[in-house]
Structure formats: structure tokens, C-alpha cells
Design a protein around this motif. Sequence first.
Motif, mmCIF file in Angstrom:
data_model
loop_
_atom_site.group_PDB
_atom_site.id
_atom_site.type_symbol
_atom_site.label_atom_id
_atom_site.label_comp_id
_atom_site.label_asym_id
_atom_site.label_seq_id
_atom_site.Cartn_x
_atom_site.Cartn_y
_atom_site.Cartn_z
ATOM 1 N N MET A 162 -4.077 28.398 48.847
ATOM 2 C CA MET A 162 -2.932 28.760 49.799
ATOM 3 C C MET A 162 -2.624 30.276 49.710
ATOM 4 S SD MET A 162 1.245 27.768 49.303
ATOM 5 C CE MET A 162 0.971 26.033 49.914
ATOM 6 N N TYR A 163 -2.502 30.789 50.897
ATOM 7 C CA TYR A 163 -2.262 32.270 50.970
ATOM 8 C C TYR A 163 -0.837 32.338 50.586
ATOM 9 C CZ TYR A 163 -6.225 32.680 54.010
ATOM 10 O OH TYR A 163 -7.641 32.703 54.439
ATOM 11 N N ASP A 164 -0.625 33.603 50.079
ATOM 12 C CA ASP A 164 0.849 33.952 49.651
ATOM 13 C C ASP A 164 1.584 34.169 51.051
ATOM 14 O OD1 ASP A 164 0.415 34.382 46.971
ATOM 15 O OD2 ASP A 164 -0.256 36.387 47.176
ATOM 16 N N MET A 165 0.688 34.634 52.123
ATOM 17 C CA MET A 165 1.440 35.219 53.202
ATOM 18 C C MET A 165 0.350 34.934 54.368
ATOM 19 S SD MET A 165 3.641 38.469 54.547
ATOM 20 C CE MET A 165 4.512 38.472 52.956
ATOM 21 N N THR A 166 0.762 34.436 55.687
ATOM 22 C CA THR A 166 0.069 34.654 56.637
ATOM 23 C C THR A 166 1.005 35.365 57.682
ATOM 24 O OG1 THR A 166 0.993 32.278 57.293
ATOM 25 C CG2 THR A 166 -1.224 32.735 56.642
ATOM 26 N N GLY A 167 0.245 35.826 58.742
ATOM 27 C CA GLY A 167 1.051 36.725 59.820
ATOM 28 C C GLY A 167 0.475 36.531 61.157
ATOM 29 N N SER A 168 1.287 36.914 62.310
ATOM 30 C CA SER A 168 0.746 36.687 63.569
ATOM 31 C C SER A 168 1.227 37.874 64.452
ATOM 32 C CB SER A 168 1.265 35.192 64.239
ATOM 33 O OG SER A 168 2.290 34.891 64.063
ATOM 34 N N ILE A 169 0.561 38.427 65.303
ATOM 35 C CA ILE A 169 0.895 39.251 66.189
ATOM 36 C C ILE A 169 0.660 38.707 67.451
ATOM 37 C CG2 ILE A 169 0.622 41.787 66.893
ATOM 38 C CD1 ILE A 169 -0.440 42.359 64.008
ATOM 39 N N VAL A 170 1.264 38.748 68.490
ATOM 40 C CA VAL A 170 0.983 38.619 70.072
ATOM 41 C C VAL A 170 0.660 39.707 70.786
ATOM 42 C CG1 VAL A 170 1.669 37.352 72.126
ATOM 43 C CG2 VAL A 170 2.011 36.179 70.065
ATOM 44 N N THR A 171 -0.411 39.955 71.374
ATOM 45 C CA THR A 171 -0.728 40.933 71.992
ATOM 46 C C THR A 171 -0.825 40.851 73.471
ATOM 47 O OG1 THR A 171 -3.147 40.868 71.848
ATOM 48 C CG2 THR A 171 -2.046 42.259 70.142
ATOM 49 N N TYR A 172 -0.457 41.954 74.367
ATOM 50 C CA TYR A 172 -0.608 41.741 75.724
ATOM 51 C C TYR A 172 -0.928 43.277 76.375
ATOM 52 C CZ TYR A 172 -0.052 40.853 80.877
ATOM 53 O OH TYR A 172 -0.379 40.647 82.251
ATOM 54 N N ASN A 173 -2.058 43.669 76.512
ATOM 55 C CA ASN A 173 -2.524 44.847 77.064
ATOM 56 C C ASN A 173 -1.908 46.021 75.813
ATOM 57 O OD1 ASN A 173 -3.875 43.956 79.119
ATOM 58 N ND2 ASN A 173 -2.159 44.268 80.466
ATOM 59 N N THR A 174 -1.734 45.648 74.440
ATOM 60 C CA THR A 174 -1.134 46.442 73.784
ATOM 61 C C THR A 174 -2.023 47.833 73.452
ATOM 62 O OG1 THR A 174 -0.386 44.417 72.626
ATOM 63 C CG2 THR A 174 -0.117 46.312 71.293
ATOM 64 N N GLU A 175 -1.207 48.763 73.170
ATOM 65 C CA GLU A 175 -1.878 50.161 72.860
ATOM 66 C C GLU A 175 -2.616 50.059 71.713
ATOM 67 O OE1 GLU A 175 -1.772 52.756 74.621
ATOM 68 O OE2 GLU A 175 -0.661 52.094 76.336
ATOM 69 N N ASN A 220 -2.298 37.845 48.591
ATOM 70 C CA ASN A 220 -3.065 36.956 49.217
ATOM 71 C C ASN A 220 -2.803 36.650 50.669
ATOM 72 O OD1 ASN A 220 -5.472 35.670 49.911
ATOM 73 N ND2 ASN A 220 -4.612 33.852 48.723
ATOM 74 N N ILE A 221 -3.297 37.345 51.599
ATOM 75 C CA ILE A 221 -2.850 37.225 53.195
ATOM 76 C C ILE A 221 -3.929 37.078 54.153
ATOM 77 C CG2 ILE A 221 -0.759 38.734 52.652
ATOM 78 C CD1 ILE A 221 -2.429 40.923 54.081
ATOM 79 N N LYS A 222 -3.418 36.452 55.402
ATOM 80 C CA LYS A 222 -4.330 36.573 56.334
ATOM 81 C C LYS A 222 -3.520 36.766 57.736
ATOM 82 C CE LYS A 222 -8.079 34.163 58.656
ATOM 83 N NZ LYS A 222 -9.056 32.858 58.578
ATOM 84 N N LEU A 223 -4.257 37.523 58.665
ATOM 85 C CA LEU A 223 -3.499 37.854 59.975
ATOM 86 C C LEU A 223 -4.230 37.206 61.019
ATOM 87 C CD1 LEU A 223 -1.362 39.649 61.510
ATOM 88 C CD2 LEU A 223 -2.955 41.508 61.390
ATOM 89 N N TRP A 224 -3.559 36.651 62.247
ATOM 90 C CA TRP A 224 -3.943 36.189 63.454
ATOM 91 C C TRP A 224 -3.543 37.189 64.395
ATOM 92 C CZ3 TRP A 224 -3.393 32.607 59.339
ATOM 93 C CH2 TRP A 224 -4.483 31.711 59.433
ATOM 94 N N ILE A 225 -4.543 37.804 65.520
ATOM 95 C CA ILE A 225 -4.085 38.260 66.568
ATOM 96 C C ILE A 225 -4.179 37.279 67.592
ATOM 97 C CG2 ILE A 225 -4.703 40.395 67.973
ATOM 98 C CD1 ILE A 225 -3.942 41.191 65.124
ATOM 99 N N SER A 226 -3.170 37.132 68.294
ATOM 100 C CA SER A 226 -2.993 36.046 69.472
ATOM 101 C C SER A 226 -2.804 36.717 70.523
ATOM 102 C CB SER A 226 -1.850 35.249 69.121
ATOM 103 O OG SER A 226 -1.908 34.026 70.313
ATOM 104 N N ASP A 227 -3.925 36.789 71.385
ATOM 105 C CA ASP A 227 -3.882 37.735 72.485
ATOM 106 C C ASP A 227 -3.748 37.091 73.838
ATOM 107 O OD1 ASP A 227 -4.496 39.997 74.230
ATOM 108 O OD2 ASP A 227 -6.670 39.995 73.725
ATOM 109 N N ASN A 228 -2.595 37.455 74.375
ATOM 110 C CA ASN A 228 -2.216 36.871 75.744
ATOM 111 C C ASN A 228 -2.647 37.644 77.065
ATOM 112 O OD1 ASN A 228 -0.587 34.833 74.674
ATOM 113 N ND2 ASN A 228 1.192 35.605 74.961
#
Length: 292
Positions: free
Chosen positions: A1-14, A31-39
Motif C-alpha cells: 500500500m502506498y502512503d499516498m497517491t495523487g492525480s493531476i488532470v491536464t488540458y494543454n497545461t503549461e 511512499n507515493i505514486k502520481l497519475w497524470i490524467s490528460d484530457n
Amino acid sequence: MYDMTGSIVTYNTEREDLKKVIGSFLNTDLNIKLWISDNSPSEKIKNEIKELIQEIEEEYNIKNINDKIEYIFNNSNRGYGAGHNSVIEKFGNEMSKYHLILNPDIYFEIGTLEKLFKYMEEHPKIGQIMPKVKYPNGEIQYLCKLIPTPLNLIFRRFFPLKKIKEKMDYDYEMKWSGYDKIMEVPILSGCFMFFRTEKLVSLKGFDERFFMYLEDYDLSRRMNEISETVYYPYAEIVHNHAKESYKSPKMTKIHIKSAIKYFNKWGWVFDKKRRETNKKIKENFIKSEKTR
């Protein structure tokens, strides 16, 4: 199990915004993991990720960075909430203790996540927490809110009399609190939503009827019905907030449509839970002040 997960939604992001927020999130011993969810309409961001990862690894000295990031191309823009749900749907309660929903225009210093993590570990009744949020110039953003009435969301946006608007905002944005104390808040901003994962999963994430705007109000309100939702001023982040709906007629229309959907769901004039919750929040704050 991760301590923390994260997500960022992008749309033509700088590119620089993305670099700052990814670096801020990954710069921790948790202990973490990050998702980039691209719209976005194309996979341009995906093509930049490899180069960005290398720069972030060198600048922040992050080890095994490739194992900590996953990219999802959604191939359509179904909205902010749907973009995050595409991540939330991938895991259950066993994926992480906490999940952080981030705007791309956020950044913060090392140690910020650890402060919030520690406080959540010590207070198991809390389902969602938000730190103090500032503009890049250091000014506070008043993002703690009572449950809104139609007047708060529509009248304050278009009414031209400044004194009346300021009086309404003083109460609605809980400015009477001073923003310097830990307190329960029913509506926490969507720019930085730090959730206990099991609670977030139980609510099935965002209501995708909201394309953009008010989806955070709706989710925060639902979270407040099953757990405590808390403002924690001893951790700080920076939010380079642009208020796009105030600048773009198109985004203004989207904002209005979301407000209509929100009040159709929760009630326009007759919203008993709104009245009871706002009253309870104010009474509890007054009680806590008397015992200090």
C-alpha cells in the motif's frame, strides 16, 4: 500500500506549471505514486513527460522517479471530475492511505505533505483536509466556504454593489475565522483535495454531471456528510489562481450551468441540510474560541 497517491488532470497545461507541481508532489520520503490524467486533444504532454522527468529528477534529486509516475491519455475531455475519476476507478481501498487531487497550478515546499499526512494519521475521523492556500505574492486565498446559497454563487458574481458583495463574502468565505486556526469547513477548494482514500472510494469520486466548476463543492459536501472535513493552517501551498470564468464568456457559461446543476441536485431555497450544517459550523467555531 502506498502512503499516498495523487492525480493531476491536464488540458494543454503549461510545461513549467506541470514541472512545479510534479516536483512538489514527488519531493518527499513518503511512499507515493502520481497519475497524470490528460484530457488534452493530443498527446503533446506525453511527449514532454520524459524530458520533464529527467529535469525533475536532477533538480529535486528524486530517486526511482519513473516508478512514481503514470500517464493516462483520456482521448477526450469529459471534464475535470471525470479526468480524476479515471484514476480513482483504477484502485480500491488497498491502493493507498490517502489520495491527493491537485490542480496543475499548485506548488509547495518539501515537508508540506508530511505535515498533512501526520495530522490525518492522528485524527482518523477526518476524511478530507486542506492547508492554507496563498497567491504567489503571499496573500491568503479565502477558500474555506460555508455551503452556498444561490445568492452566494450568482448574486455575488454579478451584483455590482461592492459593499453588499463584501458583506456576503465575509460570512460565506468564513473570513470571521481569521484563517489561522484548525476548524471544520463544509466546502474545501478543489485546487488541493487531500482525502482519506477509503472515504473517497466509498463516494465513488466526483459527480461527472459537472463538467467543470462546482464538482469540488459537491464532493466536499458529500465528504462532510460521512466524515470531518478540516482546514489546517499549519501547512501552506501556493495556488497561481487565474479565475478563468471571470475572463472568458465561454467559461462563465460553463460556471453558470454547473451552478444550476448544483442547486437542482441539492436544492435552491429549501435546503435543510445546508441550513443545519452552516449553523453547526458557526456554533462549533464559537465554542472552540471560548475554550481557547
